[in-house]
Design an enzyme around this catalytic site. Sequence first.
Site, PDB file in Angstrom:
ATOM      1  N   TYR A  98       0.846  -1.196   0.000  1.00 25.84           N
ATOM      2  CA  TYR A  98       0.000   0.000   0.000  1.00 25.84           C
ATOM      3  C   TYR A  98       0.877   1.240   0.000  1.00 25.84           C
ATOM      4  O   TYR A  98       1.821   1.344   0.791  1.00 25.84           O
ATOM      5  CB  TYR A  98      -0.911  -0.003   1.220  1.00 25.84           C
ATOM      6  CG  TYR A  98      -1.508   1.345   1.570  1.00 25.84           C
ATOM      7  CD1 TYR A  98      -2.352   2.006   0.679  1.00 25.84           C
ATOM      8  CD2 TYR A  98      -1.223   1.963   2.781  1.00 25.84           C
ATOM      9  CE1 TYR A  98      -2.887   3.245   0.988  1.00 25.84           C
ATOM     10  CE2 TYR A  98      -1.763   3.191   3.106  1.00 25.84           C
ATOM     11  CZ  TYR A  98      -2.588   3.835   2.205  1.00 25.84           C
ATOM     12  OH  TYR A  98      -3.117   5.069   2.510  1.00 25.84           O
ATOM     13  N   SER A  99       0.608   2.177  -0.915  1.00 27.29           N
ATOM     14  CA  SER A  99       1.348   3.436  -1.001  1.00 27.29           C
ATOM     15  C   SER A  99       2.851   3.141  -1.161  1.00 27.29           C
ATOM     16  O   SER A  99       3.221   2.342  -2.019  1.00 27.29           O
ATOM     17  CB  SER A  99       1.047   4.290   0.233  1.00 27.29           C
ATOM     18  OG  SER A  99       1.537   5.598   0.085  1.00 27.29           O
ATOM     19  N   LEU A 100       3.694   3.749  -0.336  1.00 29.75           N
ATOM     20  CA  LEU A 100       5.135   3.480  -0.422  1.00 29.75           C
ATOM     21  C   LEU A 100       5.431   1.990  -0.276  1.00 29.75           C
ATOM     22  O   LEU A 100       6.425   1.485  -0.817  1.00 29.75           O
ATOM     23  CB  LEU A 100       5.877   4.270   0.659  1.00 29.75           C
ATOM     24  CG  LEU A 100       7.399   4.103   0.695  1.00 29.75           C
ATOM     25  CD1 LEU A 100       8.061   4.841  -0.465  1.00 29.75           C
ATOM     26  CD2 LEU A 100       7.971   4.600   2.027  1.00 29.75           C
TER      27      LEU A 100
END
Length: 456
Positions: A98-100
């Site tokens: 998720y995300s980074l």
Amino acid sequence: MEETERIANDGRPSAQHLCVLIHGLWGNPKHMDYVASALREKYSEDKLYILVAKTNSDSFTYDGVDLGAERVTQEIETYVKELEKEGSRITKISVVGYSLGGLVARYAIGLLFSNGWFDRVEPVNFTTFASPHLGVRTPVLGVHHRVWNLLGANTLSTSGRQLFTIDSFRNTGRPLLSVLADPGSIFMLALSKFKHRVLYANIINDRSAPYYTTSISTTDPYQNLDAIHIHYLPRYKPNILDPADPVSLKPPDTQPPLLTRIAESSHTLLSRVPVFALLFVLVPIGSVVFLINSGVQTIRSQKRIRMHEEGNAGIGLGSYRIPLMVENARSTMENAFENMNARQGLQYLPESESEDDTNSKVTHEYDNGHVEKSASSELKLKRTTSRHADFPTLALTPEQFAMVQALDDVGFRKYRVHIHEGRHTHAAIIVRSQTRKGFEEGKVVVGHWLDEEFEL
């Protein structure tokens, strides 16, 4: 023999499939609670092991994608060894970022691949939610965009420089994200091994990672929703777009020219206000907390990185240095960063610049060593706008165009997500908080992934 391997030492049936969940920048394992609980509701413990990575939590995410991935890789290997001691045998692995965490995941699977994992463990599902695959650098046409890129890159320690692609990764002389997407790298070879490669990207209101980077795209058709027809998957309307045919322009006689509307929307008062004015006038409290906290965390991050490089952080570097081809304050800091990032308008290549001109520029960058060609096959760089020829090409960097081409070549099934209620779609897409109003639509997204894409 097969049945024997399925039984743990205490006689209970033992799962053979491990799913690893990796949170994002400023994140912690709690951010993945809903995804983990949804997985567990669908698959019992005798069907699936779930590891929510925790060694790269909170401010540790400042330390860089590579260092974070080394921590997560060690965590995975340690967890699997513990399972083996209990009589379990992992034969399949899935990874969710998720995300980074999507970038950390892409790096970590490269380390696992290099260590021979995929010779004995089948890679099944690789999924990212709102991950900035192309970084978060704003297309640099305009002084205030350059200021934002400079400011953002220097307030998040090593991770910031990597996300804004101003770093020089180890001895490559190239940004980490460029190396991560090199077709001849261990990272891309590892990615290609997964049976299913899927990404989910918000089309609007993602204040942390805009659509073009989370969807690996050179265009953004969703700047003006009034100018387009959105095509949804029937069972998941109005939240999941049809990946085969997500969008089309409305007839010209029913709406003003798209480029005119884009130009008008990108020249609002806020877009003309210098970034420093936004920082110190419009969001003074959040900005001060953000900058002070960023300075403190950057210093701490550099100390951790030095300890890591010296081998004093509890991670044996030999296994991973392989050839490459405070909660309220933190919340305020994150909000300040997102608010600043959200005010950066998209920029486009001039209409007069031909596709051949763009190809020539990118190829020139390759020939001068800024972006390395694959040893196995020459990348054919082009403006990837054939599927959305009605939409302008974003002013990406040569490295970003190359990343798009390489990642599209390896292949992702791309799901565009339309969250209507919340203004914080970056968190809503995975239901980062189950008590936050407006996050309910994220449950549709996670449900789609589990029902339509995740293979046990």
